[in-house]
Design an enzyme around this catalytic site. Sequence first.
Site, short mmCIF file in Angstrom:
data_model
loop_
_atom_site.label_atom_id
_atom_site.label_comp_id
_atom_site.label_asym_id
_atom_site.label_seq_id
_atom_site.Cartn_x
_atom_site.Cartn_y
_atom_site.Cartn_z
N PRO A 94 7.23 21.75 -12.33
CA PRO A 94 5.76 21.64 -12.39
C PRO A 94 5.34 20.23 -12.79
O PRO A 94 6.17 19.42 -13.20
CB PRO A 94 5.41 22.64 -13.49
CG PRO A 94 6.60 22.64 -14.38
CD PRO A 94 7.80 22.34 -13.54
N VAL A 143 1.12 -8.17 15.61
CA VAL A 143 1.81 -9.39 15.15
C VAL A 143 2.97 -9.62 16.11
O VAL A 143 3.82 -8.74 16.29
CB VAL A 143 2.32 -9.20 13.71
CG1 VAL A 143 3.20 -10.38 13.30
CG2 VAL A 143 1.15 -9.04 12.75
N LYS A 172 -1.76 20.18 -5.35
CA LYS A 172 -0.31 20.36 -5.54
C LYS A 172 -0.03 20.36 -7.03
O LYS A 172 -0.41 19.44 -7.73
CB LYS A 172 0.44 19.19 -4.87
CG LYS A 172 1.90 19.15 -5.25
CD LYS A 172 2.65 18.00 -4.59
CE LYS A 172 4.02 17.87 -5.24
NZ LYS A 172 4.83 16.82 -4.65
N VAL A 197 3.67 11.12 8.47
CA VAL A 197 4.12 12.25 7.67
C VAL A 197 4.03 11.78 6.21
O VAL A 197 3.74 10.62 5.97
CB VAL A 197 5.57 12.68 7.99
CG1 VAL A 197 5.62 13.63 9.17
CG2 VAL A 197 6.47 11.49 8.23
N LEU A 215 7.47 1.84 3.47
CA LEU A 215 8.72 2.04 4.20
C LEU A 215 9.43 0.72 4.46
O LEU A 215 10.65 0.68 4.62
CB LEU A 215 8.47 2.78 5.51
CG LEU A 215 7.88 4.19 5.35
CD1 LEU A 215 7.54 4.79 6.71
CD2 LEU A 215 8.86 5.10 4.61
C1 LIG Z 1 9.95 12.81 7.23
C2 LIG Z 1 9.18 12.07 6.19
C3 LIG Z 1 8.52 12.79 5.19
C4 LIG Z 1 7.84 12.12 4.18
N1 LIG Z 1 7.24 12.84 3.18
C5 LIG Z 1 6.68 12.18 2.14
C6 LIG Z 1 6.07 12.88 1.08
O1 LIG Z 1 6.01 14.11 1.05
N2 LIG Z 1 5.56 12.17 0.06
C7 LIG Z 1 5.59 10.82 0.04
O2 LIG Z 1 5.17 10.22 -0.95
N3 LIG Z 1 6.09 10.12 1.07
C8 LIG Z 1 6.64 10.76 2.11
N4 LIG Z 1 7.14 10.05 3.16
C9 LIG Z 1 6.99 8.59 3.17
C10 LIG Z 1 5.57 8.22 3.59
O3 LIG Z 1 5.30 8.78 4.84
C11 LIG Z 1 5.41 6.71 3.65
O4 LIG Z 1 5.85 6.14 2.46
C12 LIG Z 1 3.95 6.35 3.82
O5 LIG Z 1 3.42 6.99 4.94
C13 LIG Z 1 3.77 4.85 3.95
O6 LIG Z 1 4.25 4.41 5.19
P1 LIG Z 1 4.05 2.87 5.55
O7 LIG Z 1 2.60 2.56 5.54
O8 LIG Z 1 4.94 2.05 4.73
O9 LIG Z 1 4.61 2.76 7.06
P2 LIG Z 1 3.96 3.25 8.43
O10 LIG Z 1 3.18 4.49 8.27
O11 LIG Z 1 5.09 3.25 9.42
O12 LIG Z 1 2.92 2.12 8.81
C14 LIG Z 1 3.34 0.88 9.35
C15 LIG Z 1 2.11 0.10 9.77
O13 LIG Z 1 2.52 -1.19 10.21
C16 LIG Z 1 1.85 -1.52 11.40
N5 LIG Z 1 2.71 -2.40 12.18
C17 LIG Z 1 4.03 -2.29 12.41
N6 LIG Z 1 4.44 -3.30 13.20
C18 LIG Z 1 3.34 -4.06 13.46
C19 LIG Z 1 3.10 -5.23 14.23
N7 LIG Z 1 4.05 -5.84 14.93
N8 LIG Z 1 1.83 -5.72 14.27
C20 LIG Z 1 0.84 -5.12 13.58
N9 LIG Z 1 1.01 -4.02 12.85
C21 LIG Z 1 2.25 -3.50 12.80
C22 LIG Z 1 1.62 -0.18 12.11
O14 LIG Z 1 0.52 -0.25 13.01
C23 LIG Z 1 1.34 0.74 10.92
O15 LIG Z 1 -0.04 0.73 10.62
C24 LIG Z 1 7.80 10.70 4.19
C25 LIG Z 1 8.41 9.98 5.22
C26 LIG Z 1 9.10 10.65 6.20
C27 LIG Z 1 9.77 9.85 7.29
#
Ligand SMILES: Cc1cc2nc3c(=O)[nH]c(=O)nc-3n(C[C@H](O)[C@H](O)[C@H](O)COP(=O)(O)OP(=O)(O)OC[C@H]3O[C@@H](n4cnc5c(N)ncnc54)[C@H](O)[C@@H]3O)c2cc1C
Length: 477
Positions: free
Chosen positions: A65, A151, A45, A14, A302
Amino acid sequence: MTLIESADIKIVGVGEGTWPTMRSTLERIGVSETALFRECDASFKQGGKFTGWTTGAADDAYYHPLMIPQGFSQVNLVPHWLQAGQGRSFCDFVTPQGRLCDEGLAPKTITHGEYKGSANYAYHIDAGKFAPFLARHCIEKLGVRHVLADVVQINQKESGDIDGVLTRQAGEILGDLFIDCSGFSALLLGKTLGVGFKGCGDVLFCDTALAMQVPYDSADAPMASQTISTAHEAGWTWDISLPTRRGIGYVYSSRHQSEESARQTLLRYIGPGHEDLPVRKIPIRAGHREIFWKRNCVAVGLASGFLEPLESSAIVLVELSAKLIAEQLPAHRDVMDIVARRFNEVTMYRFGRIVDFLKLHYVLTQRTDTAFWRDNVDPATVPERLRDLLTLWKYQSPWYFDEMDRLEEVFPAASYQYVLYGMRFKTEVPPEDTADSAPTAARLVRENERQTQELRSRLPRNRELLDKIYQYGLQPV
Ligand SMILES: Cc1cc2nc3c(=O)[nH]c(=O)nc-3n(C[C@H](O)[C@H](O)[C@H](O)COP(=O)(O)OP(=O)(O)OC[C@H]3O[C@@H](n4cnc5c(N)ncnc54)[C@H](O)[C@@H]3O)c2cc1C
């Protein structure tokens, strides 16, 4: 650089609203904007529209905006609007963008080059398509090595530094600097290096999201140019128009509303006929790590923390962190702790400011219809810095000076202006304060009107432009 990613642990998938920084980030790493539109179901947007946040009445709506007010560096138009501009919203007084959004217009035309536009813009994207799109670009064009593996263990040196990560499918992978992008699990920084999590659920109450993907009634249905954030009894819905569907979700406080009731709120917002669509529940924990860089490990995304997505602040933080790491990349282990301290200071500041800015949307409400809104204005839930600013803003509005605080402020003073005066905040302005700048202000207001009419007559609707981009492409940079 090696990217290790599990084939089984899915990305959160998301996160469909971005910030205009995304344009410079993509341009900088050589991504084609045309390809982004063609492959990621992306749309334009131009800001956020907040409905129901101030009074909850039918006509309660304002825009945040992405264009800053006309002549922002020359004159602060807030006092002039407070004195003379009533009858028009603050947004319409200072920028064309609200009216462009009202009419569903795109921020550019097909003759603008990639990443250029008449109005400032960011993107709505399909996160599930965007992540693999970026990965492909980085592997094929930027020489990143991609290892699909889980991992399972993290190996540390005697010093405590991370030596390598052991994967199930590809053995041990060694490294000098580890970027923890493992999502909410914070596998390296949290679980291995023991950095704690600082929650801020006492300030921002929402802790659960229910997300849905909703089809349009017809393939040519109009698309909104802005994220629509609508306040409800215990939270708010996001509503994002992508070319092929809408992404809609309800972010709410489980302390104030049950899951079943929240589902009903979401379905009521979407309208009848969608009861059978899948709903995805995502628990969210507001807060961030106590530090973000420890030893030779830095968390991004995250893994570093998460605040409710009311102002799309997560991906912009990823961009800013990645930029900072790239620019400050320690040339030697000896300097890493110094770089880490500086990174921690800046990132802590950024999270703090985002918490303030998000809370601003709640604390200005006049709604008293539910405990959620009443609890949100309790001064005990408002960070001290924001309380101070709210006192200051009774007598002076935020302006240019306020963003000299830090370079690359996530939300500039203009953003504070849009939310404050969109939510009918009152700043007392003595008439003599505006006398000197009145002629310049009047000129800027006229210029805003002229520009608004000119853009309205020239800009295409979103779908019209997207169809042209699919067909002809934009001029590459
Ligand atoms: C409800 C919701 C709405 C959101 N809306 C927005 C928005 O409108 N705008 C915005 O800027 N942000 C938004 N966000 C935040 C945004 O989704 C995240 O900041 C963005 O997707 C980055 O996520 P990430 O890559 O940190 O984590 P994730 O997408 O969770 O990726 C984690 C990665 O780590 C890998 N991984 C985990 N454990 C292991 C392991 N043991 N071994 C190997 N690989 C592993 C997984 O395979 C995955 O590829 C929203 C979040 C949520 C929950």
